[in-house]
Design a protein around this motif. Sequence first.
Motif, PDB file in Angstrom:
ATOM      1  N   MET A   1      -0.092  25.212   2.996  1.00 41.88           N
ATOM      2  CA  MET A   1       0.720  26.496   2.034  1.00 41.88           C
ATOM      3  C   MET A   1       0.160  26.711   0.377  1.00 41.88           C
ATOM      4  N   ARG A   2      -0.133  28.218   0.427  1.00 43.58           N
ATOM      5  CA  ARG A   2      -0.894  28.485  -0.934  1.00 43.58           C
ATOM      6  C   ARG A   2      -0.037  28.697  -2.013  1.00 43.58           C
ATOM      7  N   VAL A   3      -0.380  28.226  -3.050  1.00 46.42           N
ATOM      8  CA  VAL A   3      -0.096  27.646  -4.000  1.00 46.42           C
ATOM      9  C   VAL A   3      -0.820  28.261  -5.458  1.00 46.42           C
ATOM     10  N   GLU A   4      -0.098  28.348  -6.234  1.00 46.15           N
ATOM     11  CA  GLU A   4      -0.891  28.557  -7.789  1.00 46.15           C
ATOM     12  C   GLU A   4      -1.043  26.935  -8.021  1.00 46.15           C
ATOM     13  N   MET A   5      -2.506  26.903  -9.199  1.00 44.97           N
ATOM     14  CA  MET A   5      -2.420  25.813 -10.233  1.00 44.97           C
ATOM     15  C   MET A   5      -1.835  24.624 -10.408  1.00 44.97           C
ATOM     16  N   PRO A   6      -0.651  25.344 -11.227  1.00 46.02           N
ATOM     17  CA  PRO A   6       0.374  24.820 -11.809  1.00 46.02           C
ATOM     18  C   PRO A   6       1.528  23.702 -10.537  1.00 46.02           C
ATOM     19  N   ASP A   7       1.719  24.387  -9.465  1.00 44.73           N
ATOM     20  CA  ASP A   7       2.189  23.813  -8.508  1.00 44.73           C
ATOM     21  C   ASP A   7       1.315  22.363  -7.852  1.00 44.73           C
ATOM     22  N   ILE A   8      -0.452  22.842  -7.875  1.00 48.30           N
ATOM     23  CA  ILE A   8      -2.017  21.828  -7.466  1.00 48.30           C
ATOM     24  C   ILE A   8      -0.820  20.631  -7.754  1.00 48.30           C
ATOM     25  N   TRP A   9      -0.712  20.324  -9.752  1.00 50.80           N
ATOM     26  CA  TRP A   9      -1.182  19.833 -10.909  1.00 50.80           C
ATOM     27  C   TRP A   9       0.171  18.865 -10.625  1.00 50.80           C
ATOM     28  N   ARG A  10       1.759  19.531 -10.746  1.00 46.89           N
ATOM     29  CA  ARG A  10       3.477  19.290 -10.485  1.00 46.89           C
ATOM     30  C   ARG A  10       3.474  18.647  -8.435  1.00 46.89           C
ATOM     31  N   GLU A  11       3.349  18.725  -7.837  1.00 48.62           N
ATOM     32  CA  GLU A  11       3.994  18.714  -6.952  1.00 48.62           C
ATOM     33  C   GLU A  11       2.782  17.826  -5.891  1.00 48.62           C
TER      34      GLU A  11
ATOM     35  N   VAL B   1       0.227  20.204   3.118  1.00 50.62           N
ATOM     36  CA  VAL B   1      -0.485  20.348   2.756  1.00 50.62           C
ATOM     37  C   VAL B   1       0.047  21.938   2.197  1.00 50.62           C
ATOM     38  N   ILE B   2      -0.809  21.595  -0.053  1.00 46.77           N
ATOM     39  CA  ILE B   2      -1.080  22.395  -0.555  1.00 46.77           C
ATOM     40  C   ILE B   2      -1.876  23.318  -0.767  1.00 46.77           C
ATOM     41  N   GLY B   3      -2.566  24.312  -1.364  1.00 42.95           N
ATOM     42  CA  GLY B   3      -3.858  24.337  -1.259  1.00 42.95           C
ATOM     43  C   GLY B   3      -3.691  25.478  -2.813  1.00 42.95           C
ATOM     44  N   PHE B   4      -4.757  25.426  -3.117  1.00 40.56           N
ATOM     45  CA  PHE B   4      -4.731  26.513  -4.284  1.00 40.56           C
ATOM     46  C   PHE B   4      -6.823  27.547  -4.189  1.00 40.56           C
ATOM     47  N   ASP B   5      -6.781  28.355  -3.836  1.00 43.81           N
ATOM     48  CA  ASP B   5      -8.028  29.379  -3.528  1.00 43.81           C
ATOM     49  C   ASP B   5      -7.889  30.851  -3.287  1.00 43.81           C
ATOM     50  N   PRO B   6      -7.752  31.191  -4.799  1.00 45.48           N
ATOM     51  CA  PRO B   6      -7.965  32.678  -4.907  1.00 45.48           C
ATOM     52  C   PRO B   6      -8.998  33.553  -3.768  1.00 45.48           C
ATOM     53  N   PHE B   7      -9.739  33.245  -3.567  1.00 49.34           N
ATOM     54  CA  PHE B   7     -10.908  33.747  -2.361  1.00 49.34           C
ATOM     55  C   PHE B   7     -10.192  33.326  -0.838  1.00 49.34           C
ATOM     56  N   ALA B   8      -9.840  32.820  -0.156  1.00 48.65           N
ATOM     57  CA  ALA B   8      -9.432  32.328   0.868  1.00 48.65           C
ATOM     58  C   ALA B   8      -8.453  32.462   1.741  1.00 48.65           C
ATOM     59  N   LYS B   9      -8.935  33.241   3.121  1.00 44.88           N
ATOM     60  CA  LYS B   9      -8.339  34.476   3.180  1.00 44.88           C
ATOM     61  C   LYS B   9      -7.297  33.499   5.007  1.00 44.88           C
ATOM     62  N   GLY B  10      -6.692  34.096   5.173  1.00 46.88           N
ATOM     63  CA  GLY B  10      -6.414  33.711   7.029  1.00 46.88           C
ATOM     64  C   GLY B  10      -5.823  31.848   6.947  1.00 46.88           C
ATOM     65  N   LEU B  11      -5.731  31.368   6.117  1.00 49.52           N
ATOM     66  CA  LEU B  11      -5.275  29.931   6.066  1.00 49.52           C
ATOM     67  C   LEU B  11      -4.010  29.756   7.190  1.00 49.52           C
TER      68      LEU B  11
ATOM     69  N   SER C   1       0.843  -0.695   0.086  1.00 46.76           N
ATOM     70  CA  SER C   1      -0.377   0.203  -0.156  1.00 46.76           C
ATOM     71  C   SER C   1       0.946   1.263   0.239  1.00 46.76           C
ATOM     72  N   LEU C   2       0.493   1.752  -0.083  1.00 48.85           N
ATOM     73  CA  LEU C   2       0.916   3.256  -0.012  1.00 48.85           C
ATOM     74  C   LEU C   2       1.115   4.625   1.283  1.00 48.85           C
ATOM     75  N   GLU C   3       2.209   4.681   2.146  1.00 45.14           N
ATOM     76  CA  GLU C   3       2.198   5.390   3.168  1.00 45.14           C
ATOM     77  C   GLU C   3       2.225   6.772   2.867  1.00 45.14           C
ATOM     78  N   LEU C   4       1.029   7.684   3.674  1.00 47.61           N
ATOM     79  CA  LEU C   4       0.945   8.960   3.597  1.00 47.61           C
ATOM     80  C   LEU C   4       1.417   9.365   3.977  1.00 47.61           C
ATOM     81  N   GLY C   5       2.169   9.564   5.208  1.00 50.03           N
ATOM     82  CA  GLY C   5       3.240  10.484   5.776  1.00 50.03           C
ATOM     83  C   GLY C   5       3.957  11.142   5.394  1.00 50.03           C
ATOM     84  N   GLY C   6       4.419  11.758   4.992  1.00 44.12           N
ATOM     85  CA  GLY C   6       5.542  13.234   4.432  1.00 44.12           C
ATOM     86  C   GLY C   6       5.044  12.948   3.218  1.00 44.12           C
ATOM     87  N   ARG C   7       4.084  12.798   2.311  1.00 45.03           N
ATOM     88  CA  ARG C   7       3.402  13.138   1.441  1.00 45.03           C
ATOM     89  C   ARG C   7       2.146  14.202   0.895  1.00 45.03           C
ATOM     90  N   THR C   8       2.423  14.942  -0.343  1.00 44.96           N
ATOM     91  CA  THR C   8       1.926  16.060  -0.398  1.00 44.96           C
ATOM     92  C   THR C   8       0.104  16.324  -0.459  1.00 44.96           C
TER      93      THR C   8
END
Length: 308
Positions: free
Chosen positions: A182-192, A167-177, A136-143
């Motif tokens: 970690m706030r990122v852009e969509m290309p980072d979501i796909w890549r990382e 945990v990384i996330g994209f949301d142009p409307f989110a505040k006070g995370l 199986s896949l161990e999730l600890g340490g993964r993104t």
Amino acid sequence: MSVILVTGADLAPQALELLHDHDVVFAGKTPTEDEIVALCARHNPVAIIVRYSKVGAAAMDAAPALRVISKHGSGTDTIDRRAAQERGIEVVAAAGANAAAVAEQALALMLACAKSVVSLDARMHAGHWDKATHKSLELGGRTLGLVGLGAIGLRFARMADALGMRVIGFDPFAKGLPDYVMRVEMPDIWRESDVISLHCPLSDGNRKMVNAQTLAQTQRGVILVNTARGGLIDEDALLAAVKSGQVMAAGLDSFAVEPMVAGHPFQGQKGFVLSPHIGGVTGDAYVNMGVAAARNALAVLATQRTPA
């Protein structure tokens, strides 16, 4: 007594108690859009609480007394918001009322995919013992990459952080995370991301955002989870990506066409864990969404003078 139309067969007793000054009319278990229009013409409701079916311009025009459309949940894509705005009808949603339930479903789907829960269960029931051959896949340490950082996305983020995931996330409307997102852009979501989970509303701008091009940008063996809206995914592209191994597994609670019809290509296909859009369907969420939808409708009606 003014009418409130519920596009479903029931509403939590706690919500009905709040609506005691109104005549509540139920549309039935699976009403069609035409049936909603007919009920609006017959009862001229001042409010519609939307559980199932679509509410479009025809329904609004059939109910001249209509002042508010209140969603029994957070997603308002089944309501024609532009038509409502043009007619001065307010659209409100029970944002966050089912956040715990949906986030838990996202967690369950992620774990089921990573740990092969469904396939191993089937193998065990068939008399097999795959300990020597399965990993199986161990999730600890993964993104974990989150698309949408509202109440549901952030609740899931907290769960993933507790598992030791990045945990990384994209949301142009989110505040006070929180500091663990970690706030990122969509290309980072796909890549990382090792796991991508969708928690955003469906709009014309993001329809089929998961497609052949974006899936090709992901790490090979990524897990995809969707507890939001099926229209966010190009289902043909996802099927091809799962078959090729680009996507290790997909845990899906929503689909482009619902209910899913017999013969859908995901059915029986290895690598898919499916549930029938029940992420928000728990006893607690049923009450929370009903109460929130009722309160939201009443709040709007209280600030507006409805015609006699």
